[in-house]
Design a protein around this motif. Structure first.
Motif, short mmCIF file in Angstrom:
data_model
loop_
_atom_site.label_atom_id
_atom_site.label_comp_id
_atom_site.label_asym_id
_atom_site.label_seq_id
_atom_site.Cartn_x
_atom_site.Cartn_y
_atom_site.Cartn_z
N ASP A 62 0.87 -1.17 0.00
CA ASP A 62 0.00 0.00 0.00
C ASP A 62 0.91 1.22 0.00
N TRP A 63 1.89 1.18 -0.89
CA TRP A 63 2.96 2.18 -0.86
C TRP A 63 2.54 3.45 -1.61
N SER A 64 2.72 4.58 -0.94
CA SER A 64 2.45 5.86 -1.57
C SER A 64 3.49 6.90 -1.16
N GLY A 65 4.61 6.41 -0.62
CA GLY A 65 5.64 7.32 -0.14
C GLY A 65 6.37 8.01 -1.27
N ASN A 66 7.06 9.09 -0.93
CA ASN A 66 7.92 9.76 -1.90
C ASN A 66 9.34 9.80 -1.35
N ASP A 67 10.27 10.21 -2.18
CA ASP A 67 11.67 10.18 -1.78
C ASP A 67 11.95 11.04 -0.55
N ALA A 68 11.25 12.15 -0.41
CA ALA A 68 11.50 13.05 0.72
C ALA A 68 11.14 12.41 2.06
N SER A 69 10.21 11.46 2.03
CA SER A 69 9.75 10.85 3.28
C SER A 69 10.41 9.52 3.59
N ARG A 70 11.41 9.13 2.81
CA ARG A 70 11.99 7.80 2.98
C ARG A 70 13.06 7.78 4.06
N THR A 71 12.70 8.16 5.25
CA THR A 71 13.57 7.99 6.41
C THR A 71 13.03 6.81 7.21
N TYR A 72 13.93 6.04 7.79
CA TYR A 72 13.50 4.83 8.48
C TYR A 72 14.46 4.49 9.61
N ALA A 73 13.97 3.60 10.47
CA ALA A 73 14.80 2.98 11.51
C ALA A 73 14.37 1.53 11.61
N PHE A 74 15.29 0.67 11.99
CA PHE A 74 14.96 -0.74 12.18
C PHE A 74 14.28 -0.93 13.53
N THR A 132 20.01 2.24 -1.86
CA THR A 132 19.99 2.38 -3.32
C THR A 132 18.61 2.78 -3.82
N ARG A 133 17.62 2.76 -2.94
CA ARG A 133 16.26 3.14 -3.30
C ARG A 133 15.82 4.40 -2.55
N ALA A 134 16.82 5.25 -2.24
CA ALA A 134 16.59 6.59 -1.67
C ALA A 134 16.09 6.56 -0.22
N PHE A 135 16.28 5.45 0.49
CA PHE A 135 15.96 5.42 1.91
C PHE A 135 17.16 5.90 2.72
N ARG A 136 16.86 6.59 3.80
CA ARG A 136 17.92 7.13 4.65
C ARG A 136 17.65 6.71 6.10
N GLN A 137 18.63 6.03 6.70
CA GLN A 137 18.47 5.54 8.07
C GLN A 137 18.73 6.66 9.07
N VAL A 138 17.80 6.84 10.01
CA VAL A 138 17.89 7.90 11.02
C VAL A 138 17.52 7.32 12.38
#
Length: 229
Positions: free
Chosen positions: A37-49, A74-80
């Motif tokens: 159900d993905w609708s994210g954009n590159d600006a919102s691709r911050t994540y944590a495990f 490689t898919r524009a995700f940034r770990q924070v």
């Protein structure tokens, strides 16, 4: 003697069968199933495990997170940090072993070379080839899986859930994990209910480093995946 020749022939057939069953393949084939159900954009691709109770303080978990983080990057995700992350990413993984049996015929020729009953040139003797004997070969098949689940941190809504599964003669989940991680995120994001077969060339240098956790990421297969619809 003829019996010696039969024995050698049977042994050669067994050796050939074993080579076929245990021979190395040039590709790792992984089945990937995704629910999205993905609708994210590159600006919102911050994540944590995020980790379950049994995954806390686990070096194995941390090692696999590094592999998945490489693919996410490689898919524009940034770990924070978790409090700043838009998404939380959870991993599940495991292995199981099954035993498979394959039965193959082994053919023997007649011990009587002729001439008999007017068939002087018949190399199989008067009765033709003997009925085949059947030889069963059992071998283990190892199935490895990796699941990646992405949820929105603020709402807990699941937005992506993908499972990668491969099977073969590789007993180690550690060695299989680079291929699972890359296959799971190939063509991200897949559509809801998508099923893909991903083939990755075997890289003998692709594996998990023995260096301490937090060291540079382990190498993963470098060649582009082949996606079979």
């Amino acid at each position: 003697m003829k019996s010696d020749r039969w024995t050698r022939r049977a042994m050669l057939m067994l050796a050939a069968l074993t080579a076929v069953l245990s021979g190395c393949t040039s590709y790792v084939t992984t089945q990937v199933t995704a629910f999205s159900d993905w609708s994210g954009n590159d600006a919102s691709r911050t994540y944590a495990f995020t980790r379950g109770p049994t995954q806390q303080n686990s070096l194995e978990q941390q090692t696999y997170e590094v592999l998945v983080a490489n693919e996410l990057a490689t898919r524009a995700f940034r770990q924070v940090d978790a409090q700043q992350a838009h998404y939380l990413v959870g991993l599940s993984y495991g292995s199981k072993t099954e035993t498979m049996s394959v039965t193959q015929p082994v053919f023997y020729s007649s011990p009587w070379p002729g001439p008999y009953w007017g068939r002087p040139l018949d190399p199989w003797g008067p009765f033709g080839a003997f009925p085949p004997a059947y030889v069963s070969q059992s071998y283990p098949v190892f199935t490895h899986t990796l699941g990646i689940r992405i949820v929105e941190r603020a709402t807990g809504k699941e937005v992506y859930n993908v499972m990668a599964r491969n099977a073969g003669d590789e007993p180690s989940l550690v060695r299989a994990m680079p291929y699972l991680a890359r296959s799971a995120l190939a063509d991200f994001p897949l559509g809801n209910g998508a099923v893909r077969t991903v083939k990755l060339p075997v890289d003998k240098n692709a594996g998990i480093s023995n260096e301490a956790a937090g060291a540079p990421a382990p190498a993963s297969p470098a060649s582009a995946p082949v996606v079979v619809q």
